[in-house]
Scaffold this motif. Structure first.
Motif, PDB file in Angstrom:
ATOM      1  N   UNK A  90     -31.675  17.528 -45.673  1.00 50.11           N
ATOM      2  CA  UNK A  90     -30.855  18.570 -46.284  1.00 50.11           C
ATOM      3  C   UNK A  90     -31.227  19.946 -45.721  1.00 50.11           C
ATOM      4  N   UNK A  91     -30.369  20.933 -45.988  1.00 47.60           N
ATOM      5  CA  UNK A  91     -30.689  22.302 -45.585  1.00 47.60           C
ATOM      6  C   UNK A  91     -31.912  22.818 -46.334  1.00 47.60           C
ATOM      7  N   UNK A  92     -32.117  22.327 -47.553  1.00 48.17           N
ATOM      8  CA  UNK A  92     -33.309  22.712 -48.311  1.00 48.17           C
ATOM      9  C   UNK A  92     -34.573  22.212 -47.620  1.00 48.17           C
ATOM     10  N   UNK A  93     -34.512  21.001 -47.041  1.00 49.10           N
ATOM     11  CA  UNK A  93     -35.648  20.483 -46.276  1.00 49.10           C
ATOM     12  C   UNK A  93     -35.987  21.425 -45.128  1.00 49.10           C
ATOM     13  N   UNK A  94     -34.948  21.914 -44.443  1.00 51.27           N
ATOM     14  CA  UNK A  94     -35.164  22.810 -43.312  1.00 51.27           C
ATOM     15  C   UNK A  94     -35.821  24.100 -43.784  1.00 51.27           C
ATOM     16  N   UNK A  95     -35.342  24.659 -44.902  1.00 45.69           N
ATOM     17  CA  UNK A  95     -35.932  25.889 -45.453  1.00 45.69           C
ATOM     18  C   UNK A  95     -37.398  25.706 -45.816  1.00 45.69           C
ATOM     19  N   UNK A  96     -37.707  24.568 -46.430  1.00 46.32           N
ATOM     20  CA  UNK A  96     -39.091  24.294 -46.816  1.00 46.32           C
ATOM     21  C   UNK A  96     -39.996  24.339 -45.592  1.00 46.32           C
ATOM     22  N   UNK A  97     -39.537  23.750 -44.493  1.00 46.47           N
ATOM     23  CA  UNK A  97     -40.351  23.718 -43.273  1.00 46.47           C
ATOM     24  C   UNK A  97     -40.470  25.116 -42.664  1.00 46.47           C
ATOM     25  N   UNK A  98     -39.349  25.840 -42.567  1.00 44.01           N
ATOM     26  CA  UNK A  98     -39.387  27.175 -41.971  1.00 44.01           C
ATOM     27  C   UNK A  98     -40.248  28.134 -42.789  1.00 44.01           C
ATOM     28  N   UNK A  99     -40.249  27.958 -44.101  1.00 42.79           N
ATOM     29  CA  UNK A  99     -41.063  28.833 -44.957  1.00 42.79           C
ATOM     30  C   UNK A  99     -42.547  28.705 -44.647  1.00 42.79           C
ATOM     31  N   UNK A 100     -42.980  27.553 -44.140  1.00 44.08           N
ATOM     32  CA  UNK A 100     -44.397  27.371 -43.811  1.00 44.08           C
ATOM     33  C   UNK A 100     -44.800  28.140 -42.556  1.00 44.08           C
ATOM     34  N   UNK A 101     -43.847  28.740 -41.863  1.00 40.94           N
ATOM     35  CA  UNK A 101     -44.167  29.514 -40.644  1.00 40.94           C
ATOM     36  C   UNK A 101     -44.336  30.997 -40.940  1.00 40.94           C
ATOM     37  N   UNK A 102     -44.156  31.386 -42.189  1.00 42.37           N
ATOM     38  CA  UNK A 102     -44.267  32.807 -42.524  1.00 42.37           C
ATOM     39  C   UNK A 102     -45.700  33.307 -42.334  1.00 42.37           C
TER      40      UNK A 102
END
Length: 457
Positions: free
Chosen positions: A445-457
């Motif tokens: 899902x798009x939420x899965x993608x957000x969860x992963x990208x958030x870990x790069x902050x």
């Protein structure tokens, strides 16, 4: 150990219960590999003179060993080229094994081979190859590429009239899959790489051929283009390359092991223009056509050339050529003799769901890649390396070193968040470490993608 007793019945029920639970679980635990020494401490000796019993062996696998693996169908497994077999395909893989069909020759495996051939007809129809084209299922892209190149080499040698024995030459690009170089070692051929990780064009191929010595040109027999590179989803200029190959009388092979599934998607089918002019094509159903491992495919414009290259001879095999055993013999068209009917799960899933459902599932991977591209643009510290292609997305975290990407990968995996691995992208004369998504699983899902990208902050 071949007796059917209560232990076997109970073991069968345990196995089926596990299989049902696994098939119906859309988000399994993201397992972690362990060192062999750690696993040995946890499970002890499993192969002993007396045996440890089915119940104990299965318990060790279920509770310890399978947790040291990474499920390729996890919705946040976006590394390499993951897989997402349909439930129907997984179930029928159980049926395939239980049926114990030898899929080399029609005499033994007619019913199973018939089903494989029905699935193969659909694959061939996606390519647009002319009437008469056909193929067989293999263990994967490496075996398919190898089978195609053996066929190409033998056709080249035979065409000379004196069946030449020179060491052949194959041209491909640096963006081609690693199996092309591995395959060349097996057939003792040289590989000349066009120095581009981006799209290999007809013009680039012509320049490479023009730069060959006369002796090298004499040994050149094939060109391998890529229909969706593993690293970035790039589709070579198949139309332009086909024209060069026709002019130069070279075998034109398209490695579409990953990208070939996208031939089912109307939104990107036009990007493969020219694939219908290929002499051979590799497609891996276990990648983007939702089959379980292992299931590759090689398709030939002229299957008879493959039969001449691969058909095995032996007195014990004569019966398979007899009139009473007439039918399609898959072993005659690729490098393996012994083979399971690995195309059966694909056939069953296609028969159950229909080809339109396959189109929608492939389109979903493309949609997810585009969505990831949009999301990456919203993060100030992230940027796309290039526009998403097929279902691949390359992006960078501004300011990160190669070690940062590696540490991030292991941290996310260790915490059970996701498996996303770094790769390298050529910039001028150097390679930059970047991150990469590859979307196959429609459950992502798009939420899965957000969860992963958030870990790069």
């Amino acid at each position: 150990m071949h007796n059917i007793d209560m232990d076997v019945v109970e073991m069968t029920l345990d196995v089926m219960k596990y299989a049902i639970n696994r098939i119906t679980h859309t988000s399994p635990e993201l397992g972690h590999p362990k060192k062999a020494e750690e696993l040995r401490k946890l499970v002890g000796e499993t192969i002993t003179p007396e045996g440890i019993g089915g119940e104990k062996a299965f318990q060790l696998f279920r509770d310890v060993l399978v947790k040291a693996t990474v499920p390729i169908d996890h919705p946040r497994h976006l590394a390499f080229v993951p897989a997402s077999p349909t439930r129907a395909a997984v179930m029928f893989d159980l049926v395939t094994s239980a049926s114990s069909i030898h899929g080399a020759y029609w005499m033994e495996g007619a019913g199973g081979i018939y089903c494989e051939n029905e699935a193969m007809k659909w694959l061939v129809s996606l390519t647009g190859l002319p009437e008469g084209a056909f193929g067989v299922f293999t263990s994967g892209g490496t075996a398919a590429n190898l089978s195609a190149m053996v066929t190409a080499r033998e056709a080249w040698r035979s065409a000379s009239g004196e069946h030449r024995r020179d060491r052949g030459v194959v041209i491909t690009s640096i963006g081609a899959h690693s199996s092309i170089k591995a395959m060349a070692k097996v057939i003792d051929a040289d590989v000349y790489l066009v120095d581009t990780e981006d799209r290999l064009t007809g013009e680039g191929l012509e320049e490479t051929i023009a730069g060959l010595s006369e002796q090298e040109r004499e040994r050149l027999f094939a060109v391998v283009a890529t229909g969706g590179t593993t690293n970035a989803g790039i589709i070579d200029d198949l139309h332009g390359i086909a024209s060069v190959c026709e002019k130069e009388k070279l075998w034109f092979h398209v490695d579409a092991a990953y990208g070939g599934g996208a031939l089912a998607a109307d939104s990107v089918r036009h990007l493969f223009k020219g694939i219908e002019r290929a002499d051979s094509i590799t497609i891996d159903p276990h990648k983007w056509l939702f089959s379980p491992y292992d299931c590759g495919a090689v398709i030939y414009k002229e299957p008879e050339l493959a039969r001449q290259a691969h058909a095995q001879e032996g007195s014990y095999l004569d019966i398979f050529k007899d009139e009473g055993a007439q039918g399609f013999n898959p072993a005659d068209y690729q490098v393996q003799l012994t083979r399971r009917v690995r195309g059966l799960p694909l056939w069953f899933s296609l028969a159950m769901h229909g080809t339109e459902m396959y189109k929608k599932a492939v389109e979903r991977g493309i949609e997810l890649a585009q969505a990831a591209g949009r999301l990456i643009r919203e993060y100030p510290d992230l940027e796309l390396v290039r526009e998403p292609s097929l279902s691949c997305v390359l992006f960078r975290r501004i300011g990160w070193s190669p070690d940062d990407y590696t540490n991030w990968t292991y941290k996310n995996h260790r915490e059970g968040i996701a498996l996303v691995t770094p790769t390298k992208w050529k910039k001028g004369n150097t390679y930059e470490t970047v991150s990469r998504f590859c979307f196959i699983n429609p459950d992502t899902t798009e939420e899965d993608i957000k969860v992963i990208l958030d870990t790069m902050k």
